[in-house]
Design a protein around this motif. Structure first.
Motif, PDB file in Angstrom:
ATOM      1  N   GLN A  15       0.824  -1.206   0.000  1.00  5.92           N
ATOM      2  CA  GLN A  15       0.000   0.000   0.000  1.00  5.92           C
ATOM      3  C   GLN A  15       0.858   1.257   0.000  1.00  5.92           C
ATOM      4  OE1 GLN A  15      -2.435  -0.869   3.462  1.00  5.92           O
ATOM      5  NE2 GLN A  15      -4.133  -1.543   2.171  1.00  5.92           N
ATOM      6  N   GLU A  16       1.959   1.214   0.721  1.00  4.43           N
ATOM      7  CA  GLU A  16       2.859   2.372   0.744  1.00  4.43           C
ATOM      8  C   GLU A  16       3.468   2.624  -0.633  1.00  4.43           C
ATOM      9  OE1 GLU A  16       4.146   1.723   5.424  1.00  4.43           O
ATOM     10  OE2 GLU A  16       5.524   1.177   3.806  1.00  4.43           O
ATOM     11  N   ARG A  17       3.821   1.573  -1.369  1.00  3.20           N
ATOM     12  CA  ARG A  17       4.372   1.731  -2.718  1.00  3.20           C
ATOM     13  C   ARG A  17       3.337   2.340  -3.657  1.00  3.20           C
ATOM     14  NH1 ARG A  17       6.551  -3.392  -1.567  1.00  3.20           N
ATOM     15  NH2 ARG A  17       4.983  -4.436  -2.885  1.00  3.20           N
ATOM     16  N   LEU A  18       2.083   1.902  -3.521  1.00  2.00           N
ATOM     17  CA  LEU A  18       1.028   2.479  -4.351  1.00  2.00           C
ATOM     18  C   LEU A  18       0.888   3.965  -4.098  1.00  2.00           C
ATOM     19  CD1 LEU A  18      -1.901  -0.132  -4.252  1.00  2.00           C
ATOM     20  CD2 LEU A  18      -0.340   0.355  -6.149  1.00  2.00           C
ATOM     21  N   GLU A  19       0.907   4.350  -2.824  1.00  2.00           N
ATOM     22  CA  GLU A  19       0.768   5.760  -2.493  1.00  2.00           C
ATOM     23  C   GLU A  19       1.960   6.564  -3.009  1.00  2.00           C
ATOM     24  OE1 GLU A  19       0.173   6.002   1.688  1.00  2.00           O
ATOM     25  OE2 GLU A  19      -1.913   5.323   1.592  1.00  2.00           O
ATOM     26  N   ALA A  20       3.161   5.994  -2.903  1.00  2.01           N
ATOM     27  CA  ALA A  20       4.357   6.684  -3.379  1.00  2.01           C
ATOM     28  C   ALA A  20       4.317   6.890  -4.888  1.00  2.01           C
ATOM     29  CB  ALA A  20       5.600   5.891  -2.980  1.00  2.01           C
ATOM     30  N   GLN A  21       3.647   5.990  -5.617  1.00  3.53           N
ATOM     31  CA  GLN A  21       3.550   6.081  -7.055  1.00  3.53           C
ATOM     32  C   GLN A  21       2.364   6.949  -7.484  1.00  3.53           C
ATOM     33  OE1 GLN A  21       3.272   1.971  -8.151  1.00  3.53           O
ATOM     34  NE2 GLN A  21       5.358   1.481  -7.485  1.00  3.53           N
ATOM     35  N   GLY A  22       1.665   7.498  -6.495  1.00  2.00           N
ATOM     36  CA  GLY A  22       0.527   8.350  -6.801  1.00  2.00           C
ATOM     37  C   GLY A  22      -0.760   7.612  -7.030  1.00  2.00           C
ATOM     38  N   GLY A  23      -0.714   6.325  -6.811  1.00  2.00           N
ATOM     39  CA  GLY A  23      -1.910   5.517  -6.964  1.00  2.00           C
ATOM     40  C   GLY A  23      -2.681   5.441  -5.660  1.00  2.00           C
ATOM     41  N   GLY A  24      -3.766   4.742  -5.674  1.00  2.00           N
ATOM     42  CA  GLY A  24      -4.575   4.577  -4.478  1.00  2.00           C
ATOM     43  C   GLY A  24      -5.031   3.144  -4.335  1.00  2.00           C
ATOM     44  N   ASP A  25      -5.516   2.822  -3.155  1.00  2.00           N
ATOM     45  CA  ASP A  25      -6.043   1.497  -2.887  1.00  2.00           C
ATOM     46  C   ASP A  25      -7.238   1.664  -1.977  1.00  2.00           C
ATOM     47  OD1 ASP A  25      -6.661  -1.090  -2.207  1.00  2.00           O
ATOM     48  OD2 ASP A  25      -4.560  -1.722  -2.041  1.00  2.00           O
ATOM     49  N   THR A  26      -8.400   1.388  -2.518  1.00  2.00           N
ATOM     50  CA  THR A  26      -9.623   1.604  -1.743  1.00  2.00           C
ATOM     51  C   THR A  26      -9.697   0.705  -0.531  1.00  2.00           C
ATOM     52  OG1 THR A  26     -10.799   0.026  -3.124  1.00  2.00           O
ATOM     53  CG2 THR A  26     -10.921   2.342  -3.776  1.00  2.00           C
ATOM     54  N   ARG A  27      -8.820  -0.302  -0.469  1.00  2.00           N
ATOM     55  CA  ARG A  27      -8.825  -1.199   0.692  1.00  2.00           C
ATOM     56  C   ARG A  27      -8.008  -0.627   1.824  1.00  2.00           C
ATOM     57  NH1 ARG A  27      -6.630  -6.232  -2.477  1.00  2.00           N
ATOM     58  NH2 ARG A  27      -5.314  -4.515  -3.203  1.00  2.00           N
ATOM     59  N   ARG A  28      -7.327   0.485   1.569  1.00  2.00           N
ATOM     60  CA  ARG A  28      -6.492   1.106   2.597  1.00  2.00           C
ATOM     61  C   ARG A  28      -7.348   1.504   3.791  1.00  2.00           C
ATOM     62  NH1 ARG A  28      -1.077   1.473   4.059  1.00  2.00           N
ATOM     63  NH2 ARG A  28      -0.675   3.434   5.085  1.00  2.00           N
TER      64      ARG A  28
END
Length: 365
Positions: free
Chosen positions: A351-364
């Motif tokens: 999840q941290e990598r997704l956020e760093a790449q500017g992406g999101g994860d609705t499961r966060r």
């Protein structure tokens, strides 16, 4: 089964090869209510004698359970004893759903806020996994409204100013981290170190989920108490105490027991500060006194007193009936360093990598 999805071990349980005492379920029935605790008041038990070991002391050995519908603390608007009508209503199941369901489908309140883990509560398992009690605890013929009996209001006393300061200090330290930053931030039960709640104690109180079962083995020199949860084991030495040094504070503390007539009295000190009781850490001064008393063939009364003048404004304690568990107690195949822990932490890194790449994860969370 463990906290946060650790019930997969049920199929791996193995039977403990202990010689169990034969027990007959003593029933006290009124309008469909059955209780093993009330057996002490039945005329047919007038000739019952305390079973004893070869050493002459009361025999506490066997399998026991402390599961109950009685809450740990009493509601502020309630007296110490339920009426029979209240008991009937509380113990009444709803069709195939138990009186105190573990699932949202059966009526458990749904959590709509908080982390994803919190919001999942009541939806992660079926009722097969849950066992939150089916009967109110009865002590001395009374349907108790709380397990705490001292103070008289049935509630844990307030923290001292020093206790509040220490609790706040702990919160501030933890606030520097996210909850999945490293393994030591995860709960002890999730790491399979000790059970959630206080199953093995001290004090040994029922959790609000499942597996509130115990095995007791007794010799002239030791009493062993094994809680089903996380297969926690307490070894209680009997005799004149030879206490551990103050700086050694193991899991479950340093327990020494003695017989006062037919009552086993156990005093525990040196309790680990990381083994918090309902979120409140033990100070170096904390002492827990427990009393085990056989009251009939199928029951012993467990009394406890917590004395920690650094953390609490007064000593406090309660009474819990332990009933004969006429079944096998299997191994709780949890383990220190739960395999799922690596998945928990790697998921957080994902999840941290997704956020760093500017992406999101609705499961966060």
């Amino acid at each position: 089964m463990g906290h946060a999805g650790m019930e997969v071990e049920m199929s791996n349980r193995i039977t403990l090869p202990l010689a169990l005492l034969l027990a007959v379920l003593c029933a006290f029935a009124t309008d469909g209510i059955v209780s093993t605790v009330a057996a002490q008041n039945r005329p047919s038990d007038a000739d019952w004698e305390v079973p004893r070991t070869v050493d002459g002391h009361p025999d506490l050995q066997g399998n026991w359970t402390n599961v109950t519908l009685t809450p740990f603390q009493r509601r502020q608007d309630q007296g110490p004893v339920y009426t029979l009508d209240e008991v009937v209503e509380i113990e009444r199941p709803d069709g195939d759903c138990p009186a105190n369901p573990g699932t949202v489908a059966c009526g458990r309140a749904e959590s709509t806020t908080g982390s994803a883990e919190v919001r999942l509560r009541g939806q992660e398992y079926s009722e097969v996994y849950w066992d939150r009690g089916s009967q109110i605890a009865i002590v001395n013929g009374e349907y108790r409204t709380s397990l705490i009996t001292n103070p008289a209001n049935g509630r844990r006393p307030p923290l001292t100013e020093e206790g509040q300061r220490r609790l706040q200090e702990n919160r501030e330290v933890r606030s520097q981290f996210n909850q999945y930053d490293h393994p030591e931030l995860r709960p002890l039960a999730e790491r399979c170190i000790v059970s959630f709640g206080s199953s093995a104690g001290p004090p040994m109180i029922p959790n609000t989920a499942y597996n509130n079962n115990y095995v007791i083995v007794q010799t002239a020199d030791y009493v062993m108490i094994k809680a089903e949860m996380v297969h926690d084991v307490r070894i209680i030495r009997l005799g004149e105490p030879n206490r551990l040094p103050a700086h050694i504070r193991p899991w479950f503390g340093d327990s020494w027991g003695r017989w006062e007539g037919d009552v086993l009295v156990v005093e525990t000190t040196n309790i680990s500060p990381t083994q918090a009781f309902q979120g409140i850490p033990a100070s170096a001064e904390m002492k827990v006194t427990e009393r085990f008393t056989r009251v009939d063939e199928n029951t012993f009364l467990y009394e406890f007193t917590v004395d920690d003048p650094t953390m609490y404004t007064q000593p406090w304690g309660g009474e819990i009936p332990y009933n004969r568990f006429n079944d096998k107690v299997f191994e709780y195949a949890c383990h220190e360093g739960n395999y799922s822990l690596a998945s928990v932490l790697s998921g957080a890194r994902y999840q941290e990598r997704l956020e760093a790449q500017g992406g999101g994860d609705t499961r966060r969370d």
